[in-house]
Design a protein around this motif. Sequence first.
Motif, PDB file in Angstrom:
ATOM      1  N   LEU A  30     -10.496   1.014 -16.574  1.00 38.56           N
ATOM      2  CA  LEU A  30      -9.070   1.102 -16.227  1.00 38.56           C
ATOM      3  C   LEU A  30      -8.284   0.199 -17.174  1.00 38.56           C
ATOM      4  O   LEU A  30      -8.791  -0.820 -17.641  1.00 38.56           O
ATOM      5  CB  LEU A  30      -8.824   0.668 -14.774  1.00 38.56           C
ATOM      6  N   ARG A  31      -7.045   0.555 -17.436  1.00 43.62           N
ATOM      7  CA  ARG A  31      -6.224  -0.244 -18.338  1.00 43.62           C
ATOM      8  C   ARG A  31      -6.127  -1.676 -17.821  1.00 43.62           C
ATOM      9  O   ARG A  31      -6.019  -1.936 -16.627  1.00 43.62           O
ATOM     10  CB  ARG A  31      -4.847   0.385 -18.519  1.00 43.62           C
ATOM     11  N   ASP A  82      -3.749  -3.933 -18.486  1.00 44.61           N
ATOM     12  CA  ASP A  82      -2.421  -4.554 -18.390  1.00 44.61           C
ATOM     13  C   ASP A  82      -1.693  -4.213 -17.099  1.00 44.61           C
ATOM     14  O   ASP A  82      -0.496  -4.459 -16.973  1.00 44.61           O
ATOM     15  CB  ASP A  82      -1.578  -4.183 -19.617  1.00 44.61           C
ATOM     16  N   VAL A  83      -2.408  -3.636 -16.131  1.00 38.17           N
ATOM     17  CA  VAL A  83      -1.820  -3.441 -14.796  1.00 38.17           C
ATOM     18  C   VAL A  83      -2.771  -4.059 -13.778  1.00 38.17           C
ATOM     19  O   VAL A  83      -3.962  -3.750 -13.748  1.00 38.17           O
ATOM     20  CB  VAL A  83      -1.586  -1.945 -14.487  1.00 38.17           C
ATOM     21  N   ARG A 129      -4.665  -4.692  -7.884  1.00 40.29           N
ATOM     22  CA  ARG A 129      -4.069  -4.488  -6.562  1.00 40.29           C
ATOM     23  C   ARG A 129      -2.809  -3.624  -6.656  1.00 40.29           C
ATOM     24  O   ARG A 129      -2.559  -2.749  -5.830  1.00 40.29           O
ATOM     25  CB  ARG A 129      -3.741  -5.837  -5.917  1.00 40.29           C
ATOM     26  N   LEU A 130      -2.028  -3.891  -7.685  1.00 43.93           N
ATOM     27  CA  LEU A 130      -0.818  -3.104  -7.919  1.00 43.93           C
ATOM     28  C   LEU A 130      -1.183  -1.644  -8.181  1.00 43.93           C
ATOM     29  O   LEU A 130      -0.567  -0.718  -7.642  1.00 43.93           O
ATOM     30  CB  LEU A 130      -0.076  -3.703  -9.118  1.00 43.93           C
ATOM     31  N   ALA A 131      -2.206  -1.454  -9.008  1.00 43.86           N
ATOM     32  CA  ALA A 131      -2.632  -0.092  -9.337  1.00 43.86           C
ATOM     33  C   ALA A 131      -3.078   0.661  -8.084  1.00 43.86           C
ATOM     34  O   ALA A 131      -2.784   1.855  -7.923  1.00 43.86           O
ATOM     35  CB  ALA A 131      -3.768  -0.137 -10.354  1.00 43.86           C
ATOM     36  N   ARG A 187      -2.007   0.191  -5.026  1.00 46.28           N
ATOM     37  CA  ARG A 187      -0.783   0.551  -4.289  1.00 46.28           C
ATOM     38  C   ARG A 187      -0.133   1.792  -4.880  1.00 46.28           C
ATOM     39  O   ARG A 187       0.298   2.690  -4.157  1.00 46.28           O
ATOM     40  CB  ARG A 187       0.225  -0.599  -4.368  1.00 46.28           C
ATOM     41  N   LEU A 188      -0.036   1.804  -6.204  1.00 49.09           N
ATOM     42  CA  LEU A 188       0.661   2.915  -6.859  1.00 49.09           C
ATOM     43  C   LEU A 188      -0.118   4.217  -6.741  1.00 49.09           C
ATOM     44  O   LEU A 188       0.465   5.291  -6.537  1.00 49.09           O
ATOM     45  CB  LEU A 188       0.926   2.576  -8.324  1.00 49.09           C
ATOM     46  N   GLY A 208       0.412   5.375  -3.340  1.00 42.75           N
ATOM     47  CA  GLY A 208       1.795   5.846  -3.235  1.00 42.75           C
ATOM     48  C   GLY A 208       1.901   7.282  -3.691  1.00 42.75           C
ATOM     49  O   GLY A 208       2.535   8.120  -3.040  1.00 42.75           O
ATOM     50  N   ALA A 268      -2.035  10.413 -12.452  1.00 46.75           N
ATOM     51  CA  ALA A 268      -2.422   9.038 -12.140  1.00 46.75           C
ATOM     52  C   ALA A 268      -3.323   8.444 -13.221  1.00 46.75           C
ATOM     53  O   ALA A 268      -3.165   7.281 -13.589  1.00 46.75           O
ATOM     54  CB  ALA A 268      -3.125   8.985 -10.784  1.00 46.75           C
ATOM     55  N   GLY A 279       6.973   9.671  -5.549  1.00 44.51           N
ATOM     56  CA  GLY A 279       5.976   9.160  -4.614  1.00 44.51           C
ATOM     57  C   GLY A 279       5.549   7.762  -5.014  1.00 44.51           C
ATOM     58  O   GLY A 279       5.467   6.855  -4.187  1.00 44.51           O
ATOM     59  N   MET A 280       5.304   7.599  -6.297  1.00 44.75           N
ATOM     60  CA  MET A 280       4.883   6.296  -6.800  1.00 44.75           C
ATOM     61  C   MET A 280       6.015   5.268  -6.679  1.00 44.75           C
ATOM     62  O   MET A 280       5.814   4.165  -6.173  1.00 44.75           O
ATOM     63  CB  MET A 280       4.444   6.446  -8.257  1.00 44.75           C
ATOM     64  N   SER A 282       6.934   4.367  -2.996  1.00 47.81           N
ATOM     65  CA  SER A 282       5.898   3.657  -2.254  1.00 47.81           C
ATOM     66  C   SER A 282       6.103   2.146  -2.306  1.00 47.81           C
ATOM     67  O   SER A 282       5.565   1.416  -1.474  1.00 47.81           O
ATOM     68  CB  SER A 282       4.510   4.006  -2.797  1.00 47.81           C
ATOM     69  N   TRP A 328       4.992  -1.600   0.491  1.00 49.49           N
ATOM     70  CA  TRP A 328       4.096  -2.751   0.312  1.00 49.49           C
ATOM     71  C   TRP A 328       4.754  -3.963  -0.337  1.00 49.49           C
ATOM     72  O   TRP A 328       4.277  -5.075  -0.174  1.00 49.49           O
ATOM     73  CB  TRP A 328       2.858  -2.329  -0.501  1.00 49.49           C
ATOM     74  N   LEU A 342      -3.565   5.427 -15.547  1.00 43.86           N
ATOM     75  CA  LEU A 342      -4.374   4.263 -15.178  1.00 43.86           C
ATOM     76  C   LEU A 342      -5.562   4.050 -16.111  1.00 43.86           C
ATOM     77  O   LEU A 342      -6.028   2.931 -16.307  1.00 43.86           O
ATOM     78  CB  LEU A 342      -4.916   4.446 -13.753  1.00 43.86           C
ATOM     79  N   ALA A 395      -8.140   3.570 -19.126  1.00 42.68           N
ATOM     80  CA  ALA A 395      -8.107   2.811 -20.385  1.00 42.68           C
ATOM     81  C   ALA A 395      -8.006   3.783 -21.552  1.00 42.68           C
ATOM     82  O   ALA A 395      -8.516   4.907 -21.472  1.00 42.68           O
ATOM     83  CB  ALA A 395      -9.362   1.948 -20.512  1.00 42.68           C
TER      84      ALA A 395
END
Lengths: 196, 196
Positions: A144-145, A147-148, A151-153, A155-156, A159, A189, B159-160, B163, B167, B193, B195
Amino acid sequence: MTMAKRDTYTPESLLAVAVAVFNERGYDGTSMEHLSRAAGISKSSIYHHVRSKEELLRRAISRALDGLFAVLDEPGATAGPAVDRLEYVTRRTVEVLISELPYVTLLLRVRGNTDTERWAMERRREFDHRVAALLKQAAADGDLRADVDVRLATRLLFGMINSVVEWYRPQRGNAATSEEVADAVIRTAFAGLRAH
Amino acid sequence: MTMAKRDTYTPESLLAVAVAVFNERGYDGTSMEHLSRAAGISKSSIYHHVRSKEELLRRAISRALDGLFAVLDEPGATAGPAVDRLEYVTRRTVEVLISELPYVTLLLRVRGNTDTERWAMERRREFDHRVAALLKQAAADGDLRADVDVRLATRLLFGMINSVVEWYRPQRGNAATSEEVADAVIRTAFAGLRAH
DNA sequence: GTCTATATTACGATAGAC
DNA sequence: GTCTATCGTAATATAGAC
């Protein structure tokens, strides 16, 4: 064709009616009078099938949670690289959202005013944590990238997934199928909206 | 420091209390009794400041809508390539969601049971359509991936974005700032998301 | 500006006939 | 299994004293 006429309600069929009204008006905004009109029977007749208004909520939420948690036990969710399991769970969660749309919709809207609602929120958090663990592992794998925040990812991602209940409507002429929506969610996503 | 003691309520300060309770319990799940306890004054005192429970809802929703629509008139939203304007509006919408968090939260949860709620939903749809037009233009410019339907992409983007109200909580120790959240939303929504 | 007291209606749920 | 009638409570809102 069977000879069944089904003029009378079972707890199941009454639940379907009730959940539809709950989703249209909100649970707290729905009175037993509203339910009786929608079902075409009197208020007191409803109490022949269920003990209380809250029991209808509990049954609906249970059904939604069963569907969601079942996904986590499927083979695609338990074996392989975390990022693949994450994609699998994302896809299947969208599909369950759609196949159990009214029930999951209700689950996602509870506010925690009663014991039943607080129980629903707790189990939902549990589901979220299970998926969050997949994201954490996928991030640790470097899939996964960076730079995010993970936990935030999480949530999104939720979402985006959960928003499906806000707009998906079956049987409209050109509506997308469950698979098409799941595809779109996964592409958006994981690969993003922007052209390569 | 000023000498102001502010022991009495203005319609504004009462609104802030009411909106917090509405968001915790849901609008329909909140009674005037709940509000009076949260505000520390009697039920009837509330009616000195506002005409009705619904007026509190209307004021809150108005404030949310004003903030959102203002974004669409900012320079970054009106000039340049559609995809850049889309990114700008996305960023600013997230920022408004956070700066007006309780008010926008309430807006996003109305179910359409009263005239006020139906008006709110209509204006919200209007905002969504304005942003959808940006996506459509960006897609026509070839700046968005072609294998996701534009209407579907609009739904998922909102949606994103939306959301966030589910939270984001301010002033928790390590909470992300408004800009950090906006960054994460833009990276995730536009680049995905996964990489590189 | 805030209070107590109360009018009026709506709500969830039950009793008991058929 | 469904109904009518009703109980007890809680809701929104108002009246009027201080």
